[in-house]
Design an enzyme around this catalytic site. Structure first.
Site, PDB file in Angstrom:
ATOM      1  CE  LYS A 202      -5.622   2.993  -7.204  1.00  0.00           C
ATOM      2  NZ  LYS A 202      -4.532   3.773  -7.806  1.00  0.00           N
ATOM      3  NE  ARG A 212      -1.234   4.499  -1.251  1.00  0.00           N
ATOM      4  CZ  ARG A 212      -2.401   4.621  -0.636  1.00  0.00           C
ATOM      5  NH1 ARG A 212      -2.447   4.892   0.654  1.00  0.00           N
ATOM      6  NH2 ARG A 212      -3.523   4.475  -1.311  1.00  0.00           N
ATOM      7  CE  LYS A 225      -3.231   7.958  -2.926  1.00  0.00           C
ATOM      8  NZ  LYS A 225      -2.438   7.473  -4.084  1.00  0.00           N
ATOM      9  CE  LYS A 256      -3.925  -0.544  -7.699  1.00  0.00           C
ATOM     10  NZ  LYS A 256      -3.277   0.674  -8.101  1.00  0.00           N
ATOM     11  CB  SER A 282       2.360  -3.596  -3.391  1.00  0.00           C
ATOM     12  OG  SER A 282       1.408  -2.729  -2.786  1.00  0.00           O
ATOM     13  CE1 TYR A 321       4.572  -4.324  -8.488  1.00  0.00           C
ATOM     14  CE2 TYR A 321       2.686  -5.212  -7.282  1.00  0.00           C
ATOM     15  CZ  TYR A 321       3.342  -4.141  -7.856  1.00  0.00           C
ATOM     16  OH  TYR A 321       2.783  -2.891  -7.810  1.00  0.00           O
TER      17      TYR A 321
END
Ligand code: PBG
Length: 332
Positions: A202, A212, A225, A256, A282, A321
């Site tokens: 990731k 987010r 992060k 990812k 997303s 999605y």
């Protein structure tokens, strides 16, 4: 293996492209609803949904509406649904205790889905960010995201999800040692058959922006992060992480984001031959939706072509999605 190609005109590669029948015979990869895992957002309330502005077509649903969505997914032949919570500000604390509350939004959604759509595999997300006052996936002490104390909390969170009936646990936090700790706890608590799909490779990516927003973590997040998610410049490190997670007891691994990291998917599949998934995140979804809404791209064609790219890169499936729209299109 080097493909054999006789010199022209013995070989005319266009011969096999000339009709739909020959093209169908030549097709190397396919996308089916079986390949899809549908990420959904759950919020508090009843019989309600709210749109996510930066993800056109995606909504947050109350628990009862999540159950309805699972029934729909089951009828579309989608094998799995993945739950992400939109936690109210009051439940975001420094100790993240809501993460392992047996009655938190995720755990209630798991039980609600199991009641009405028992054939769907329910996947969860394991990370502290929806419950953390500062938006990080781990506890923050003196500005540092601490590893080992976070892993203990993640284990409690995962056990609560397994207890609620989750089939697939998805640790997305990128702490070290979490897969082994989780596997040991699952074995000792009688959850031998709960599977782990590790968010293994990731990356620290800007493509997570709209997500987010969807879970209300954008405003909360202090800093970045980068001390736990991977550097986008790295590739060999992904293979070390996959090997590590498999040794610790992961059943499946994930790369990812998806489309910008298809090279990683291919390397993982070629190197290990294990169940490999990608997350079309997303931002990837938002890009395609935005262009389609402007009439710049053909929505359905680009959606399906993007999904095919994951299969071609060696993935066994993809979190997307687009899952319901793609499954509906494939159903005809
Ligand atoms: C939380 C988590 C994130 C996503 C899945 N789980 C965001 C993050 O790491 O900041 C991103 C999914 C997406 O962008 O669609 N740990």
């Amino acid at each position: 293996m080097k493909p054999t190609v006789a010199p022209f005109p013995a070989t005319r590669l266009r011969r096999m492209r000339q009709s739909p029948a020959l093209r169908a015979m030549m097709r190397e990869n396919t996308v089916t609803p079986d390949d899809l895992i549908w990420p959904v957002f759950v919020m508090a309330g009843e019989d309600d949904e709210t749109p996510v502005a930066s993800m056109p077509g995606v909504v947050r649903r109350t628990v009862d509406r999540i159950a309805q969505a699972a029934v729909e997914a089951q009828s579309l032949g989608i094998p799995a649904i993945c739950i992400f919570p939109y936690t109210g500000m009051e439940a975001r604390t420094e100790d993240c205790a809501e993460a392992w509350n047996p009655d938190n939004l995720t755990n209630r959604a798991i039980r609600a889905i199991k009641d009405v759509a028992p054939d769907i595999a329910v996947m969860t997300d394991i990370a502290l960010d929806p419950y953390n006052i500062n938006g990080h996936d781990g506890f923050v002490e003196d500005g540092e995201i601490v590893n080992d104390r976070t892993v203990e909390a993640l284990v409690k969170m995962g056990l609560a999800q397994a207890e609620a009936g989750a089939d697939i646990l998805g640790p997305s936090d990128m702490m070290d040692g979490r897969i082994g700790a989780l596997r040991t706890a699952l074995e000792s608590e009688g959850h031998q058959n709960v599977t782990i799909l590790s968010y293994t490779a990731k990356y620290a990516s800007a493509f997570y922006g709209p997500f987010r927003d969807a879970v209300g973590a954008s405003a909360a997040l202090k800093g970045d992060k980068n001390t736990y998610q991977m550097n986008p410049g790295n590739s060999d490190e992904a293979l070390r992480l996959v090997e590590r997670d498999l040794m610790e007891g992961a059943d499946m691994v994930m790369v990812k984001p998806g489309m910008p990291y298809l090279d990683i998917c291919r390397r993982v599949k070629d190197s290990f031959g294990v169940p490999t998934f990608a997350y079309q995140v997303s931002g990837e979804y938002a890009m395609i939706q935005a262009a389609a809404q402007n009439g710049w791209l053909d929505h359905d064609k680009v959606m399906m072509e993007s999904l095919m790219s994951f299969k071609r890169a060696g993935c066994d499936g993809v979190l997307t999605y687009f899952a319901p729209a793609a499954a509906r299109l494939m159903q005809g």
